[in-house]
Scaffold this active site. Structure first.
Site, PDB file in Angstrom:
ATOM      1  N   GLY A  10     -24.576  67.857 -47.534  1.00  0.00           N
ATOM      2  CA  GLY A  10     -25.742  67.153 -48.082  1.00  0.00           C
ATOM      3  C   GLY A  10     -25.474  66.743 -49.520  1.00  0.00           C
ATOM      4  O   GLY A  10     -24.412  67.014 -50.089  1.00  0.00           O
ATOM      5  N   ASP A  46     -26.389  76.111 -37.880  1.00  0.00           N
ATOM      6  CA  ASP A  46     -27.584  75.331 -37.556  1.00  0.00           C
ATOM      7  C   ASP A  46     -28.797  76.196 -37.889  1.00  0.00           C
ATOM      8  O   ASP A  46     -29.042  77.217 -37.236  1.00  0.00           O
ATOM      9  CB  ASP A  46     -27.569  74.947 -36.071  1.00  0.00           C
ATOM     10  CG  ASP A  46     -28.767  74.079 -35.716  1.00  0.00           C
ATOM     11  OD1 ASP A  46     -29.653  73.891 -36.574  1.00  0.00           O
ATOM     12  OD2 ASP A  46     -28.812  73.591 -34.575  1.00  0.00           O
ATOM     13  N   TYR A  71     -34.274  70.344 -43.715  1.00  0.00           N
ATOM     14  CA  TYR A  71     -34.774  69.162 -42.999  1.00  0.00           C
ATOM     15  C   TYR A  71     -35.434  68.310 -44.080  1.00  0.00           C
ATOM     16  O   TYR A  71     -36.467  68.702 -44.629  1.00  0.00           O
ATOM     17  CB  TYR A  71     -35.777  69.594 -41.924  1.00  0.00           C
ATOM     18  CG  TYR A  71     -36.336  68.447 -41.108  1.00  0.00           C
ATOM     19  CD1 TYR A  71     -36.005  68.310 -39.767  1.00  0.00           C
ATOM     20  CD2 TYR A  71     -37.184  67.505 -41.685  1.00  0.00           C
ATOM     21  CE1 TYR A  71     -36.512  67.257 -39.011  1.00  0.00           C
ATOM     22  CE2 TYR A  71     -37.688  66.450 -40.939  1.00  0.00           C
ATOM     23  CZ  TYR A  71     -37.350  66.335 -39.609  1.00  0.00           C
ATOM     24  OH  TYR A  71     -37.850  65.296 -38.861  1.00  0.00           O
ATOM     25  N   THR A 111     -39.443  72.061 -53.410  1.00  0.00           N
ATOM     26  CA  THR A 111     -39.756  70.660 -53.714  1.00  0.00           C
ATOM     27  C   THR A 111     -41.055  70.445 -54.484  1.00  0.00           C
ATOM     28  O   THR A 111     -41.996  71.254 -54.378  1.00  0.00           O
ATOM     29  CB  THR A 111     -39.845  69.887 -52.373  1.00  0.00           C
ATOM     30  OG1 THR A 111     -40.283  68.565 -52.621  1.00  0.00           O
ATOM     31  CG2 THR A 111     -40.803  70.540 -51.396  1.00  0.00           C
ATOM     32  N   TYR A 135     -43.477  67.743 -44.332  1.00  0.00           N
ATOM     33  CA  TYR A 135     -42.297  68.243 -45.040  1.00  0.00           C
ATOM     34  C   TYR A 135     -42.708  69.264 -46.111  1.00  0.00           C
ATOM     35  O   TYR A 135     -42.134  70.349 -46.201  1.00  0.00           O
ATOM     36  CB  TYR A 135     -41.559  67.051 -45.665  1.00  0.00           C
ATOM     37  CG  TYR A 135     -40.507  67.417 -46.683  1.00  0.00           C
ATOM     38  CD1 TYR A 135     -39.282  67.954 -46.296  1.00  0.00           C
ATOM     39  CD2 TYR A 135     -40.729  67.200 -48.052  1.00  0.00           C
ATOM     40  CE1 TYR A 135     -38.307  68.277 -47.240  1.00  0.00           C
ATOM     41  CE2 TYR A 135     -39.767  67.520 -48.995  1.00  0.00           C
ATOM     42  CZ  TYR A 135     -38.557  68.055 -48.582  1.00  0.00           C
ATOM     43  OH  TYR A 135     -37.606  68.375 -49.520  1.00  0.00           O
ATOM     44  N   TRP A 160     -36.947  64.390 -56.832  1.00  0.00           N
ATOM     45  CA  TRP A 160     -36.321  63.075 -57.043  1.00  0.00           C
ATOM     46  C   TRP A 160     -34.811  63.215 -57.303  1.00  0.00           C
ATOM     47  O   TRP A 160     -34.275  62.715 -58.280  1.00  0.00           O
ATOM     48  CB  TRP A 160     -37.003  62.330 -58.197  1.00  0.00           C
ATOM     49  CG  TRP A 160     -38.438  61.969 -57.956  1.00  0.00           C
ATOM     50  CD1 TRP A 160     -39.346  62.625 -57.166  1.00  0.00           C
ATOM     51  CD2 TRP A 160     -39.138  60.854 -58.515  1.00  0.00           C
ATOM     52  NE1 TRP A 160     -40.561  61.978 -57.212  1.00  0.00           N
ATOM     53  CE2 TRP A 160     -40.464  60.902 -58.031  1.00  0.00           C
ATOM     54  CE3 TRP A 160     -38.784  59.827 -59.401  1.00  0.00           C
ATOM     55  CZ2 TRP A 160     -41.430  59.965 -58.385  1.00  0.00           C
ATOM     56  CZ3 TRP A 160     -39.745  58.884 -59.765  1.00  0.00           C
ATOM     57  CH2 TRP A 160     -41.045  58.956 -59.259  1.00  0.00           C
TER      58      TRP A 160
HETATM   59  N1  LIG Z   1     -33.488  64.888 -52.256  1.00  0.00           N
HETATM   60  C1  LIG Z   1     -34.583  65.106 -52.994  1.00  0.00           C
HETATM   61  O1  LIG Z   1     -35.102  64.200 -53.643  1.00  0.00           O
HETATM   62  C2  LIG Z   1     -35.188  66.486 -53.044  1.00  0.00           C
HETATM   63  C3  LIG Z   1     -36.392  66.639 -53.765  1.00  0.00           C
HETATM   64  C4  LIG Z   1     -36.953  67.912 -53.826  1.00  0.00           C
HETATM   65  C5  LIG Z   1     -36.333  68.991 -53.217  1.00  0.00           C
HETATM   66  N2  LIG Z   1     -35.184  68.797 -52.520  1.00  0.00           N
HETATM   67  C6  LIG Z   1     -34.577  69.948 -51.859  1.00  0.00           C
HETATM   68  O2  LIG Z   1     -33.247  70.080 -52.325  1.00  0.00           O
HETATM   69  C7  LIG Z   1     -32.419  70.609 -51.298  1.00  0.00           C
HETATM   70  C8  LIG Z   1     -31.188  69.750 -51.087  1.00  0.00           C
HETATM   71  O3  LIG Z   1     -31.608  68.443 -50.693  1.00  0.00           O
HETATM   72  P1  LIG Z   1     -30.576  67.242 -50.539  1.00  0.00           P
HETATM   73  O4  LIG Z   1     -31.108  66.108 -51.341  1.00  0.00           O
HETATM   74  O5  LIG Z   1     -29.187  67.686 -50.788  1.00  0.00           O
HETATM   75  O6  LIG Z   1     -30.791  66.892 -48.997  1.00  0.00           O
HETATM   76  P2  LIG Z   1     -29.794  66.180 -47.958  1.00  0.00           P
HETATM   77  O7  LIG Z   1     -28.850  65.307 -48.672  1.00  0.00           O
HETATM   78  O8  LIG Z   1     -30.676  65.600 -46.911  1.00  0.00           O
HETATM   79  O9  LIG Z   1     -28.970  67.378 -47.360  1.00  0.00           O
HETATM   80  C9  LIG Z   1     -29.542  68.310 -46.489  1.00  0.00           C
HETATM   81  C10 LIG Z   1     -28.441  68.922 -45.675  1.00  0.00           C
HETATM   82  O10 LIG Z   1     -29.055  69.855 -44.780  1.00  0.00           O
HETATM   83  C11 LIG Z   1     -28.409  69.756 -43.561  1.00  0.00           C
HETATM   84  N3  LIG Z   1     -29.241  70.165 -42.437  1.00  0.00           N
HETATM   85  C12 LIG Z   1     -30.333  69.548 -41.927  1.00  0.00           C
HETATM   86  N4  LIG Z   1     -30.786  70.220 -40.851  1.00  0.00           N
HETATM   87  C13 LIG Z   1     -29.966  71.283 -40.695  1.00  0.00           C
HETATM   88  C14 LIG Z   1     -29.904  72.341 -39.756  1.00  0.00           C
HETATM   89  N5  LIG Z   1     -30.764  72.446 -38.747  1.00  0.00           N
HETATM   90  N6  LIG Z   1     -28.929  73.258 -39.884  1.00  0.00           N
HETATM   91  C15 LIG Z   1     -28.011  73.154 -40.870  1.00  0.00           C
HETATM   92  N7  LIG Z   1     -28.001  72.177 -41.781  1.00  0.00           N
HETATM   93  C16 LIG Z   1     -28.985  71.253 -41.695  1.00  0.00           C
HETATM   94  C17 LIG Z   1     -28.041  68.292 -43.399  1.00  0.00           C
HETATM   95  O11 LIG Z   1     -26.974  68.251 -42.490  1.00  0.00           O
HETATM   96  P3  LIG Z   1     -26.387  66.914 -41.858  1.00  0.00           P
HETATM   97  O12 LIG Z   1     -25.433  66.428 -42.918  1.00  0.00           O
HETATM   98  O13 LIG Z   1     -25.727  67.408 -40.617  1.00  0.00           O
HETATM   99  O14 LIG Z   1     -27.559  66.014 -41.623  1.00  0.00           O
HETATM  100  C18 LIG Z   1     -27.675  67.901 -44.830  1.00  0.00           C
HETATM  101  O15 LIG Z   1     -26.289  68.056 -45.054  1.00  0.00           O
HETATM  102  C19 LIG Z   1     -33.320  70.731 -50.066  1.00  0.00           C
HETATM  103  O16 LIG Z   1     -33.824  72.042 -49.984  1.00  0.00           O
HETATM  104  C20 LIG Z   1     -34.466  69.772 -50.361  1.00  0.00           C
HETATM  105  O17 LIG Z   1     -35.645  70.158 -49.687  1.00  0.00           O
HETATM  106  C21 LIG Z   1     -34.582  67.563 -52.423  1.00  0.00           C
END
Ligand SMILES: NC(=O)c1ccc[n+]([C@@H]2O[C@H](COP(=O)([O-])OP(=O)(O)OC[C@H]3O[C@@H](n4cnc5c(N)ncnc54)[C@H](OP(=O)(O)O)[C@@H]3O)[C@@H](O)[C@H]2O)c1
Length: 314
Positions: A10, A46, A71, A111, A135, A160
């Protein structure tokens, strides 16, 4: 120290994988759903399959679990809430249960979407969550499950998030700017763009202090913090600066015209909070770690992207 990194493919996971600082702290064991994108050997994990998760933990025996997996499909979660809750909520009970039993530390991410966006000031860590989408509810379930597990933990709420890799607003804007002369960008949602690399550095600073503290003092460091850049922006502000800075750096030939629109002009299945600014003071004070203004983080990210595209500047 053995470090299990969940969600290594991710956006945040990739930033951890790239961080030399993480590798210096111990043996990093990445885990993903489909093998590591960078070709490294990877464990399979997973979070929707709790039995396999326990087996993975027993096999790896980590001292530190970094959970960058989640997710994150905010709109899709509206029609898949049970799955989102299993991954973002129930899995934390499993990770927490294992960590409590084996005295491992968990670093978990949450988040800004926990809040409904109706407050007139930045949300503090003790403000009551009131998510307005599936979410957000699933992420709240994860926080509650991790706290209830009794495991040593950090919950870092962020917002963000962007980086030069993965799916994010920053890269989408750079891509669209090359394809479209005019873009319509929402100008009535307020938050704070935060680089994934800043979250990695902040997380490791907290883990370091936890490890150096005498065991009796560690509990006073643990808990929930807001790890976001400083300042406030709308998506429109963010896009405007992305285009200006990327153009200055030579990453874009010219900038598109940006038209400010309201959230109502851009209907999505999931409602978003209009105001999701998080107060990061408790993290800064507790760990003595600077969380710079979002503009500085963006300029830095654009410089990094420039170096990746063109090689380092002298
Ligand atoms: N992005 C934002 O703006 C944001 C904002 C606030 C908080 N957050 C939090 O920050 C954290 C990191 O977010 P991110 O931006 O890095 O998200 P991301 O790019 O969507 O990465 C999430 C990762 O989780 C994996 N994943 C999803 N379902 C899974 C499952 N069932 N088992 C194992 N792995 C699974 C995905 O795998 P695949 O590669 O196989 O899909 C992906 O690699 C998360 O906790 C998110 O809630 C993010």
């Amino acid at each position: 120290m053995k470090i299990l990194l969940l969600g290594a493919n991710g956006q945040l996971g990739h930033a951890f994988m790239k961080s030399r600082a993480l590798a210096l702290r111990g043996e990093v064991v990445p885990a993903t759903r489909q093998g590591c994108l960078d070709g490294r050997p990877c464990h399979s994990a997973d979070l929707a399959d709790t039995a396999s998760l326990n087996a993975l933990l027993d096999r790896v025996q980590p001292d530190l679990i970094i959970n960058a997996a989640a997710y994150t499909a905010v709109d899709q979660a509206e029609s898949e809430e049970p799955l989102a809750t299993r991954i973002n909520g129930h899995a934390l009970a499993v990770l927490g249960g294992w960590a409590a039993k084996h005295h491992a530390l968990i670093v978990h991410y949450s988040t800004d979407y926990l809040f409904d966006g109706t407050k007139a000031a930045a949300y503090g860590v003790d403000d009551t969550p009131s998510p307005i989408n599936a979410y957000g509810r699933s992420k709240l379930a994860g926080e509650l499950a991790l706290r209830a597990s009794g495991a040593s933990h950090f919950i870092f709420r962020t917002a963000w998030v962007y980086s030069p890799h993965g799916r994010n607003f920053f890269l989408t804007m750079l891509q669209l700017a090359k394809q479209q002369p005019e873009l319509r960008i929402v100008n009535d949602q307020f938050g704070t763009p935060t680089p994934a690399s800043l979250i990695v550095d902040a997380s490791l600073a907290a883990v370091d202090q936890w490890q150096l503290a005498p065991p009796a003092k560690r509990i006073s460091l643990e808990g929930t913090y807001h790890v976001v850049s400083d300042g406030v922006a709308t998506w429109h502000d963010f896009a405007t600066r992305i285009f200006r800075k990327a153009s200055d750096a030579g990453l874009l030939q010219g900038t598109p015209k940006i038209v400010a629109v309201g959230t109502g002009d851009y209907p999505t299945p999931a409602r978003r909070p209009a105001w999701s600014v998080l107060d990061n003071a408790s993290f800064r004070h507790r760990f003595g770690f600077e969380l710079p203004d979002w503009r500085d983080g963006l300029d830095d990210t654009i410089n990094k992207l420039y170096s990746e595209v063109n090689g380092p500047t002298c």
